[in-house]
Design a protein around this motif. Structure first.
Motif, PDB file in Angstrom:
ATOM      1  N   ALA A 260      13.065  45.851   4.656  1.00 26.58           N
ATOM      2  CA  ALA A 260      14.304  46.620   4.869  1.00 26.58           C
ATOM      3  C   ALA A 260      13.731  48.037   5.211  1.00 26.58           C
ATOM      4  O   ALA A 260      14.238  48.724   5.810  1.00 26.58           O
ATOM      5  CB  ALA A 260      15.255  46.070   4.115  1.00 26.58           C
ATOM      6  N   ALA A 261      13.227  48.531   3.957  1.00 25.37           N
ATOM      7  CA  ALA A 261      12.785  49.985   3.824  1.00 25.37           C
ATOM      8  C   ALA A 261      11.895  50.504   5.185  1.00 25.37           C
ATOM      9  O   ALA A 261      12.253  51.655   5.758  1.00 25.37           O
ATOM     10  CB  ALA A 261      11.945  50.183   2.715  1.00 25.37           C
ATOM     11  N   SER A 262      11.040  49.586   5.670  1.00 25.51           N
ATOM     12  CA  SER A 262      10.134  49.894   6.575  1.00 25.51           C
ATOM     13  C   SER A 262      11.139  49.940   8.036  1.00 25.51           C
ATOM     14  O   SER A 262      11.080  51.086   8.814  1.00 25.51           O
ATOM     15  CB  SER A 262       9.307  49.267   6.871  1.00 25.51           C
ATOM     16  OG  SER A 262       9.653  47.772   7.586  1.00 25.51           O
ATOM     17  N   ALA A 263      12.112  49.254   8.060  1.00 23.46           N
ATOM     18  CA  ALA A 263      13.345  49.234   9.488  1.00 23.46           C
ATOM     19  C   ALA A 263      14.181  50.437   9.228  1.00 23.46           C
ATOM     20  O   ALA A 263      14.130  51.061  10.367  1.00 23.46           O
ATOM     21  CB  ALA A 263      13.955  48.124   9.345  1.00 23.46           C
ATOM     22  N   TRP A 264      14.403  50.731   8.139  1.00 21.27           N
ATOM     23  CA  TRP A 264      15.245  51.955   7.660  1.00 21.27           C
ATOM     24  C   TRP A 264      14.474  53.271   8.033  1.00 21.27           C
ATOM     25  O   TRP A 264      14.943  54.007   8.738  1.00 21.27           O
ATOM     26  CB  TRP A 264      15.829  51.854   6.154  1.00 21.27           C
ATOM     27  CG  TRP A 264      16.730  51.146   5.919  1.00 21.27           C
ATOM     28  CD1 TRP A 264      18.045  50.742   6.544  1.00 21.27           C
ATOM     29  CD2 TRP A 264      17.076  50.487   4.580  1.00 21.27           C
ATOM     30  NE1 TRP A 264      18.643  49.898   5.970  1.00 21.27           N
ATOM     31  CE2 TRP A 264      18.271  49.797   4.754  1.00 21.27           C
ATOM     32  CE3 TRP A 264      16.454  50.552   3.318  1.00 21.27           C
ATOM     33  CZ2 TRP A 264      19.007  48.930   3.762  1.00 21.27           C
ATOM     34  CZ3 TRP A 264      16.968  49.662   2.351  1.00 21.27           C
ATOM     35  CH2 TRP A 264      18.169  49.250   2.556  1.00 21.27           C
ATOM     36  N   LEU A 265      13.103  53.402   7.721  1.00 21.28           N
ATOM     37  CA  LEU A 265      12.270  54.501   7.885  1.00 21.28           C
ATOM     38  C   LEU A 265      12.261  54.458   9.506  1.00 21.28           C
ATOM     39  O   LEU A 265      12.318  55.761   9.987  1.00 21.28           O
ATOM     40  CB  LEU A 265      10.980  54.216   7.087  1.00 21.28           C
ATOM     41  CG  LEU A 265      10.015  55.264   7.270  1.00 21.28           C
ATOM     42  CD1 LEU A 265      10.284  56.683   6.594  1.00 21.28           C
ATOM     43  CD2 LEU A 265       8.583  55.017   6.587  1.00 21.28           C
ATOM     44  N   SER A 266      11.818  53.476  10.218  1.00 20.18           N
ATOM     45  CA  SER A 266      11.705  53.611  11.544  1.00 20.18           C
ATOM     46  C   SER A 266      12.991  54.462  12.315  1.00 20.18           C
ATOM     47  O   SER A 266      13.018  54.875  13.299  1.00 20.18           O
ATOM     48  CB  SER A 266      11.222  52.251  11.983  1.00 20.18           C
ATOM     49  OG  SER A 266      11.055  52.181  13.412  1.00 20.18           O
ATOM     50  N   CYS A 267      14.192  53.678  11.599  1.00 19.60           N
ATOM     51  CA  CYS A 267      15.490  54.199  12.317  1.00 19.60           C
ATOM     52  C   CYS A 267      15.716  55.698  12.069  1.00 19.60           C
ATOM     53  O   CYS A 267      16.062  56.230  12.892  1.00 19.60           O
ATOM     54  CB  CYS A 267      16.548  53.199  12.027  1.00 19.60           C
ATOM     55  SG  CYS A 267      16.503  51.638  12.639  1.00 19.60           S
ATOM     56  N   ALA A 268      15.500  55.807  10.757  1.00 19.54           N
ATOM     57  CA  ALA A 268      15.518  57.097  10.476  1.00 19.54           C
ATOM     58  C   ALA A 268      14.516  58.509  11.062  1.00 19.54           C
ATOM     59  O   ALA A 268      15.107  59.485  11.513  1.00 19.54           O
ATOM     60  CB  ALA A 268      15.463  57.606   8.828  1.00 19.54           C
ATOM     61  N   ILE A 269      13.533  57.946  11.159  1.00 22.51           N
ATOM     62  CA  ILE A 269      12.513  58.735  11.930  1.00 22.51           C
ATOM     63  C   ILE A 269      12.749  59.096  13.308  1.00 22.51           C
ATOM     64  O   ILE A 269      12.945  60.119  14.190  1.00 22.51           O
ATOM     65  CB  ILE A 269      10.979  58.574  11.619  1.00 22.51           C
ATOM     66  CG1 ILE A 269      10.645  58.818  10.176  1.00 22.51           C
ATOM     67  CG2 ILE A 269      10.205  59.377  12.475  1.00 22.51           C
ATOM     68  CD1 ILE A 269       9.433  58.459   9.444  1.00 22.51           C
ATOM     69  N   GLY A 270      12.699  57.862  14.034  1.00 16.32           N
ATOM     70  CA  GLY A 270      13.457  57.816  15.376  1.00 16.32           C
ATOM     71  C   GLY A 270      14.789  58.367  15.567  1.00 16.32           C
ATOM     72  O   GLY A 270      14.556  59.262  16.756  1.00 16.32           O
ATOM     73  N   ALA A 271      15.701  58.358  14.818  1.00 16.49           N
ATOM     74  CA  ALA A 271      16.934  59.168  14.769  1.00 16.49           C
ATOM     75  C   ALA A 271      16.711  60.872  14.719  1.00 16.49           C
ATOM     76  O   ALA A 271      17.425  61.486  15.490  1.00 16.49           O
ATOM     77  CB  ALA A 271      18.035  58.517  14.101  1.00 16.49           C
TER      78      ALA A 271
ATOM     79  N   THR B  27      22.805  58.331   8.762  1.00 11.91           N
ATOM     80  CA  THR B  27      22.985  58.728   7.415  1.00 11.91           C
ATOM     81  C   THR B  27      22.751  57.682   6.446  1.00 11.91           C
ATOM     82  O   THR B  27      22.316  56.483   6.822  1.00 11.91           O
ATOM     83  CB  THR B  27      24.493  59.226   7.234  1.00 11.91           C
ATOM     84  OG1 THR B  27      25.465  57.920   7.433  1.00 11.91           O
ATOM     85  CG2 THR B  27      24.786  60.330   8.395  1.00 11.91           C
ATOM     86  N   ALA B  28      22.817  58.057   5.053  1.00 12.10           N
ATOM     87  CA  ALA B  28      22.725  57.015   4.081  1.00 12.10           C
ATOM     88  C   ALA B  28      23.638  55.840   4.407  1.00 12.10           C
ATOM     89  O   ALA B  28      23.433  54.763   4.047  1.00 12.10           O
ATOM     90  CB  ALA B  28      22.724  57.558   2.776  1.00 12.10           C
ATOM     91  N   GLY B  29      24.838  56.292   4.800  1.00 13.18           N
ATOM     92  CA  GLY B  29      25.786  55.175   4.969  1.00 13.18           C
ATOM     93  C   GLY B  29      25.651  54.179   5.979  1.00 13.18           C
ATOM     94  O   GLY B  29      25.648  52.973   6.067  1.00 13.18           O
ATOM     95  N   ASP B  30      24.771  54.715   7.069  1.00 11.76           N
ATOM     96  CA  ASP B  30      24.476  53.935   8.172  1.00 11.76           C
ATOM     97  C   ASP B  30      23.341  53.081   7.708  1.00 11.76           C
ATOM     98  O   ASP B  30      23.063  51.878   8.266  1.00 11.76           O
ATOM     99  CB  ASP B  30      23.831  54.789   9.335  1.00 11.76           C
ATOM    100  CG  ASP B  30      24.952  55.660  10.082  1.00 11.76           C
ATOM    101  OD1 ASP B  30      25.879  55.086  10.130  1.00 11.76           O
ATOM    102  OD2 ASP B  30      24.716  56.761  10.213  1.00 11.76           O
ATOM    103  N   MET B  31      22.518  53.708   6.972  1.00 11.73           N
ATOM    104  CA  MET B  31      21.394  52.608   6.328  1.00 11.73           C
ATOM    105  C   MET B  31      21.936  51.489   5.539  1.00 11.73           C
ATOM    106  O   MET B  31      21.368  50.547   5.490  1.00 11.73           O
ATOM    107  CB  MET B  31      20.392  53.531   5.346  1.00 11.73           C
ATOM    108  CG  MET B  31      19.709  54.441   6.091  1.00 11.73           C
ATOM    109  SD  MET B  31      18.685  55.667   5.063  1.00 11.73           S
ATOM    110  CE  MET B  31      17.463  54.565   4.463  1.00 11.73           C
ATOM    111  N   MET B  32      23.112  51.989   4.613  1.00 11.35           N
ATOM    112  CA  MET B  32      23.498  50.785   3.576  1.00 11.35           C
ATOM    113  C   MET B  32      24.224  49.668   4.590  1.00 11.35           C
ATOM    114  O   MET B  32      24.184  48.681   4.501  1.00 11.35           O
ATOM    115  CB  MET B  32      24.319  51.379   2.964  1.00 11.35           C
ATOM    116  CG  MET B  32      23.985  52.405   1.991  1.00 11.35           C
ATOM    117  SD  MET B  32      22.649  51.465   0.879  1.00 11.35           S
ATOM    118  CE  MET B  32      23.437  50.331   0.005  1.00 11.35           C
ATOM    119  N   ALA B  33      24.805  50.224   5.950  1.00 15.89           N
ATOM    120  CA  ALA B  33      25.512  49.276   6.726  1.00 15.89           C
ATOM    121  C   ALA B  33      24.725  48.636   7.599  1.00 15.89           C
ATOM    122  O   ALA B  33      25.048  47.610   8.226  1.00 15.89           O
ATOM    123  CB  ALA B  33      26.723  49.875   7.442  1.00 15.89           C
TER     124      ALA B  33
END
Length: 472
Positions: free
Chosen positions: A374-385, A393-399
């Motif tokens: 999950a962390a790697s997926a969040w990281l990929s989304c965050a850097i891509g975004a 945002t952090a809210g998007d990550m939690m959702a």
């Protein structure tokens, strides 16, 4: 081509036999093996995402400007798009490329009288024509593109969708990159697709997650795979081709509902390579779950078709191509299938433990790997975004896990549809964007062309195109 190939039959039989034997002779150990295997797969995917993030970090080098601009054909296959065809024409008319080197075709279906009328009524640049696809089967976007390919006059070709807002300089960049290719094997360039909601509002849950998902794919995954010189599934729009190569490999598979995913690997199997570019195309999100679900169902159904086609003779891809197929199409299908089950398992374990007043009895290895994935997926989304200037945002990550779970709903629907109606095209509706012609940030800064000519030529093609056979 439907049904299993001999290789697929042998592999499926061997897998089923091994599964049954393990369950019969070692039932106590079998569950542990499954957990360990799943943990290893999650770990590989997590490491792979991080590798792609790192590899894709360096910006693309600027290619030299070619001495002569090649002739370019633009294809836009539309169906039931009367509301926004004029918007697309406005955006295409802003493309910064020598007009005498441009050739564009709005590819429409013969029965779609409203879109045909709207296209003919809208002012169009001299280089943009209307091409009507004759009736035939299957009624899909790739079939229409194959028909248009026979009328293409350019050395290079790109495909846009009805809702697209391409960067005005995208064609110049693609032409320069093709000209700078020293290998002579570059067949296709994929432009990044970036999501922005109509009117700049991305407050909806599905829209925001969809934008982050696109950012991860087009800003980290595909650039990383291109840097590693691996094939990848193309996006359905803004791919730029060498026309001679596209014709040599037979164009698009008219029966595959994600013809873009199939074509990327088919080009590779014929010895060609893929690349990426920097100039983006802006798109709008599907617009909520009622529109997102049919679109994602079609994508996953097409992924199943693509997997079925390219695993018939996987050795044609070579080990690198087969690895890329597994890590993109295969991983996408498996992830979609298990996301919902995984979330349900975690939720149930937490609730049962909370009700019992005990800590969750979850295997430490499984929990650690799950968190890492999950962390790697969040990281990929965050850097891509961040690269795409999209909100995350952090809210998007939690959702995000809730959004991932929706993929399982789409997967079940896709598998069912593959059996009942494998070649049906679930059309995503589009609406004209509000504001001054729905101009993208880059397009709003670009210089517009001179006044358009309302009497641009119309090309109506008589006769009936024969239905093509699925690509094997």
């Amino acid at each position: 081509m439907r049904g299993l190939a001999p290789f697929q039959t042998v592999m499926l039989t061997a897998f089923t036999a091994a599964f049954a034997l393990a369950l019969w002779f070692w039932p106590a150990r079998f569950a542990g093996w499954i957990v360990a295997g799943a943990a290893f797969a999650f770990l590989v995917m997590a490491v792979w995402r991080v590798v792609l993030i790192l590899v894709s970090a360096a910006p693309l080098p600027e290619p030299p400007i070619p001495s002569v601009w090649p002739r370019y054909t633009i294809l836009a296959a539309l169906h039931d798009e009367a509301e926004i065809v004029s918007q697309l024409i406005e955006r295409l008319s802003r493309i910064d490329y020598p007009p005498d080197r441009l050739h564009g075709l709005l590819v429409l279906e013969a029965h779609d009288h409203e879109t045909i009328a709207a296209a003919l009524a809208a002012p169009r640049p001299d280089w943009l024509e209307v091409l009507v696809t004759p009736p035939g089967r299957p009624q899909t976007k790739p079939r229409a593109l194959n028909f248009a390919l026979t009328h293409a006059t350019g050395e290079l070709l790109t495909v846009y969708d009805a809702e697209d807002a391409p960067d005005p300089h995208q064609l110049r960049e693609a032409a320069a990159r093709f000209a700078a290719d020293r290998s002579g094997r570059l067949a296709c360039l994929q432009a990044p697709l970036r999501i922005r909601a109509p009117d700049g509002d991305q407050a909806r849950f599905v829209d925001r997650q969809f934008a982050a998902e696109y950012a991860s794919l087009f800003e980290t995954v595909l650039p990383g795979m291109a840097r590693l010189r691996l094939p990848f599934p193309l996006g359905g729009t803004s791919n730029h081709f060498r026309v001679d190569v596209l014709r040599a490999v037979g164009g698009w598979d008219g029966w595959n509902v994600t013809e873009d995913a199939d074509l990327g690997f088919r080009l590779w199997s014929h010895g060609w390579t893929l690349g990426v570019m920097a100039r983006p195309t802006w798109e709008t999100p599907p617009g909520g779950l009622p529109h997102w679900l049919p679109q994602r169902t079609r994508w996953l159904k097409g992924y199943l078709q693509t997997w079925g086609v390219h695993t018939r003779k996987p050795w044609r891809l070579g080990w690198r191509g087969a690895f890329a197929l597994v890590m993109t199409v295969g991983a996408g299908l498996v992830s979609a299938a298990i996301h919902g089950l995984t979330l349900a398992w975690v939720t149930a374990a937490v609730l049962v433990s909370a009700m019992a007043g005990l800590p969750p009895e979850t295997p430490v290895l499984a929990l650690c790997v799950l968190v890492l994935g999950a962390a790697s997926a969040w990281l990929s989304c965050a850097i891509g975004a961040r690269r795409a200037a999209a909100p995350y945002t952090a809210g998007d990550m939690m959702a995000a896990p809730a959004y991932w779970a929706l993929l399982s709903l789409a997967f079940v629907h896709a598998a069912w549809r593959l059996v009942l109606d494998p070649f049906a095209w679930d059309k995503t509706p589009h609406r004209r964007e509000a504001g001054p012609e729905g101009i993208s940030p880059a397009a709003s800064e670009a210089e517009t062309h001179d006044a358009l000519d309302a009497t641009a030529p119309l090309r109506l093609s008589a006769g009936h195109a024969a239905a093509s056979e699925p690509v094997a």
